[in-house]
Design a protein around this motif. Sequence first.
Motif, PDB file in Angstrom:
ATOM      1  N   GLU A 574       5.566 -44.260   9.942  1.00  0.00           N
ATOM      2  CA  GLU A 574       5.566 -42.962   9.276  1.00  0.00           C
ATOM      3  C   GLU A 574       4.832 -42.999   7.939  1.00  0.00           C
ATOM      4  O   GLU A 574       4.243 -42.002   7.513  1.00  0.00           O
ATOM      5  CB  GLU A 574       7.010 -42.489   9.062  1.00  0.00           C
ATOM      6  N   ASP A 575       4.850 -44.164   7.274  1.00  0.00           N
ATOM      7  CA  ASP A 575       4.184 -44.255   5.971  1.00  0.00           C
ATOM      8  C   ASP A 575       2.702 -44.593   6.083  1.00  0.00           C
ATOM      9  O   ASP A 575       2.022 -44.792   5.079  1.00  0.00           O
ATOM     10  CB  ASP A 575       4.887 -45.291   5.089  1.00  0.00           C
ATOM     11  N   GLY A 576       2.192 -44.675   7.313  1.00  0.00           N
ATOM     12  CA  GLY A 576       0.780 -44.949   7.521  1.00  0.00           C
ATOM     13  C   GLY A 576       0.432 -46.406   7.677  1.00  0.00           C
ATOM     14  O   GLY A 576      -0.737 -46.745   7.911  1.00  0.00           O
ATOM     15  N   VAL A 626      -6.045 -37.557  -0.466  1.00  0.00           N
ATOM     16  CA  VAL A 626      -5.227 -36.780  -1.394  1.00  0.00           C
ATOM     17  C   VAL A 626      -3.771 -36.833  -0.937  1.00  0.00           C
ATOM     18  O   VAL A 626      -3.480 -36.867   0.267  1.00  0.00           O
ATOM     19  CB  VAL A 626      -5.690 -35.311  -1.485  1.00  0.00           C
ATOM     20  N   VAL A 627      -2.873 -36.831  -1.918  1.00  0.00           N
ATOM     21  CA  VAL A 627      -1.438 -36.783  -1.663  1.00  0.00           C
ATOM     22  C   VAL A 627      -0.898 -35.558  -2.391  1.00  0.00           C
ATOM     23  O   VAL A 627      -1.161 -35.355  -3.586  1.00  0.00           O
ATOM     24  CB  VAL A 627      -0.733 -38.058  -2.171  1.00  0.00           C
ATOM     25  N   ALA A 685       5.428 -26.650   5.075  1.00  0.00           N
ATOM     26  CA  ALA A 685       4.460 -27.553   5.711  1.00  0.00           C
ATOM     27  C   ALA A 685       5.166 -28.861   6.060  1.00  0.00           C
ATOM     28  O   ALA A 685       5.943 -29.400   5.265  1.00  0.00           O
ATOM     29  CB  ALA A 685       3.282 -27.815   4.796  1.00  0.00           C
ATOM     30  N   GLU A 686       4.903 -29.373   7.234  1.00  0.00           N
ATOM     31  CA  GLU A 686       5.597 -30.579   7.677  1.00  0.00           C
ATOM     32  C   GLU A 686       4.990 -31.818   7.026  1.00  0.00           C
ATOM     33  O   GLU A 686       3.772 -32.025   7.072  1.00  0.00           O
ATOM     34  CB  GLU A 686       5.524 -30.705   9.192  1.00  0.00           C
ATOM     35  N   PRO A 687       5.820 -32.660   6.403  1.00  0.00           N
ATOM     36  CA  PRO A 687       5.295 -33.890   5.815  1.00  0.00           C
ATOM     37  C   PRO A 687       4.645 -34.771   6.872  1.00  0.00           C
ATOM     38  O   PRO A 687       5.047 -34.793   8.028  1.00  0.00           O
ATOM     39  CB  PRO A 687       6.545 -34.558   5.230  1.00  0.00           C
ATOM     40  N   GLY A 688       3.625 -35.515   6.435  1.00  0.00           N
ATOM     41  CA  GLY A 688       2.941 -36.420   7.350  1.00  0.00           C
ATOM     42  C   GLY A 688       1.552 -36.754   6.841  1.00  0.00           C
ATOM     43  O   GLY A 688       1.118 -36.311   5.776  1.00  0.00           O
ATOM     44  N   ILE A 689       0.856 -37.547   7.645  1.00  0.00           N
ATOM     45  CA  ILE A 689      -0.509 -37.970   7.330  1.00  0.00           C
ATOM     46  C   ILE A 689      -1.452 -37.231   8.270  1.00  0.00           C
ATOM     47  O   ILE A 689      -1.304 -37.299   9.493  1.00  0.00           O
ATOM     48  CB  ILE A 689      -0.663 -39.486   7.496  1.00  0.00           C
ATOM     49  N   TYR A 690      -2.419 -36.528   7.716  1.00  0.00           N
ATOM     50  CA  TYR A 690      -3.325 -35.690   8.495  1.00  0.00           C
ATOM     51  C   TYR A 690      -4.783 -36.035   8.163  1.00  0.00           C
ATOM     52  O   TYR A 690      -5.086 -36.528   7.070  1.00  0.00           O
ATOM     53  CB  TYR A 690      -3.094 -34.206   8.189  1.00  0.00           C
ATOM     54  N   THR A 728       3.892 -34.862   1.286  1.00  0.00           N
ATOM     55  CA  THR A 728       5.199 -35.475   1.042  1.00  0.00           C
ATOM     56  C   THR A 728       6.249 -34.392   0.846  1.00  0.00           C
ATOM     57  O   THR A 728       5.934 -33.226   0.560  1.00  0.00           O
ATOM     58  CB  THR A 728       5.150 -36.381  -0.195  1.00  0.00           C
ATOM     59  N   LYS A 729       7.507 -34.796   0.968  1.00  0.00           N
ATOM     60  CA  LYS A 729       8.596 -33.851   0.768  1.00  0.00           C
ATOM     61  C   LYS A 729       8.677 -33.436  -0.702  1.00  0.00           C
ATOM     62  O   LYS A 729       8.338 -34.209  -1.594  1.00  0.00           O
ATOM     63  CB  LYS A 729       9.919 -34.477   1.202  1.00  0.00           C
TER      64      LYS A 729
END
Length: 730
Positions: A574-576, A626-627, A685-690, A728-729
């Motif tokens: 989940e953290d990439g 970007v985060v 928006a759902e947290p995640g890596i896009y 991120t949350k």
Amino acid sequence: MSPPCPNGPERRAGARAIAAMMFLVVLPASTRADWPRHRLDGAFPPGGRAGESVEIRLIGGDLDAVEGLWFDHPGIEADRIEGDEKPPRFRVTIAPDAPIGLHDVRAVGPLGVSNPRAFVIGDRPEAVEAEPNNNPGEAGPIAIGSVVNGQINGATDVDWFTFNGRAGQRVLIRLDAFRLDGTLDGEVRLFDASGRELAYGHDDLGQDPFVDATLPADGTYRIEVRDVVYSGAPAHLYRLTLHDGPHVDAVVPRAIAPGETATVSLLGRNLGGEPTGTLLPDGLPLERLEVTITAPPEAAFDPDRPGVGHQSSAGGGVAGFWYTFENDRGTAEPVFISQALAPVVVEQERGTGGAPPRLEPPCDVSGDFLEVGDADSYRFEAKKGQVWIIEVFADRIGSPVDASLLVQQIREDGSVVRDIGEADDLGDPGTGPRFGTGTVDPILRFQAPEDGLYQVFVGDLFNATVPAPGAVYRLVIRPERPDFLLFTAPSDPGSPEGVTLHAGGRATASVLAHRLDGFARPIRVEAEGLPAGVSAEPVVIAANQAVAPIVFAASDGAPPKLGTVRLVGRPLAEDGSPADGPARVAVAGSITRGPAPVAPARVTRGLVLAVRPDAPILLSASPSEVVVSQGEQVELTARVARRPGVEAEIQVSADALPNNVGADTPKIEKDKDEATLTLTVPGNAEPGIYTVLLRGTGKVSVPDPVNPGQAREVDLNEPSNPITLTITKK
């Protein structure tokens, strides 16, 4: 709940479309082609004989400047025929050892590489229909044991053919059109010399007609070919095969373990085997012949080289190989045999009043619905809390079966304790407009509520009124294994050409994930085997996404190239960070008609990439990583580098954004080279890596790649480098 009815009226195509539309999700915005493209609607004739050469012409759009043809096998070569004809003609030479079956052909020229179209290699004598042949008196000759390539080119066009046959001779008439990626909805009729209709075919082998007939007397016979609604067009191409050789409808078992040698039963016609006892709709027997087949080792199940048969997008993720049967009367069409997922079991019919067979999971059961109204049931024991995935493979392996599943808990005497679960169609996961992987096959997650005996009913919603000789299926009961299938397809459903990349610029393709057994992790996708001067940064398909773009970049001055590239996906935590799990190679595919919510699509032979001369602009985005937290905004800088002489205002937009994320659309003025774009990430928006990107659109005048020395105005739609967006949350 009650047992599923095996005799529903639905046809598979309609059921698949409905199921897929029910499961459609919002996809990243489709991209519009930035340059004119070579569009290939067909090559005529659409096939040839191994060891011979054939002259073909191209059908489509923007083909006048085509310089060559790309085939998926080195044993097929094309030379342009000199002359002023437009589009140009090509002489295609086929090596004697080129694999029999379906191949891909693409047009290549200054506009890049086109979409694929089917080109079939056979081993029978070939001819091209000669007009006029629009009525019985003008019927052209076709010999038994030969192929005629034809075209229904006009609303009133009907093609007639004539042949001589013997009393008692069993002849097979096959018309290939849909599987050639064509637009003909063909039908075939067989007549005797007096004009009496003997047989009719339509939608018998998938969406193509097939006729099986025993000739009543020595004499002359005629075949009529036409579109079922009297439509006609240049792309209404077909291959008409008339023969008395073998035809394989099915193989039992339908799966073999890698590297294993197995004795299997071929079901079909003119095999030289024994009657099965099943009579086909025309009263002719279905034959059974036992043969020995050795499956290739597991390493040979290569998704980059899927074989020589027509494999729909629904079955694109099924590993297996193509088997071709030959006897002294000819060669049958290739048939697909799956890689077994568990120990193989062949269905044993129970006698009157007998109990259903007992299975020991895991198992891979091969069954059939050769008789009208057939329905199968199996029993197995399970411990409380035990989990099994129960699924049927039918649609995905080319069978006409539209299966349904019901699982019940039962007592030893067969009485029902309760219904546990039922399943029907597996909907499209969101890949439909580009490469729909939804299917009418059912899949069910079973968890035993207690120790006991359980029963699985398998029904067929298709086999309602007549026997279907190819109506076979695989019932697989296996452990739960979260995993994914990976596919790649053109980014633009409306323009499914290969990837054409201009030196100093970028181009995109789509990578598509079909998640299995609850797999919900991000997937990192990388390109392998790229030619010198071409690069592609890794991209991520987010845990909640089915589609992401991959961006190819060519360096300034990169020379023209043509070839295939390989995309490989690996699971992420989940953290990439890298996570345990097998790598998956993307299966390449393309829609063959469209665009549509769920357009027909098939597996192709590799993701084809062409490099052509200079891109007019290069669009770059920064930062590339970007985060941002939920409820916040982030700014991106879009920069454009224009070729000398290119003056254009560039409209900038964001593409492939996660659900609910928005962006403004700034302009880069003609006298500027950058602009700022703001991404807005709402609280939902759902947290995640896009992976996202920017696109630059606008009209520009560029040197015409088709007519040197002239200018051409084109609509730009240039992608930027990919941007890794981590939400991120709050």
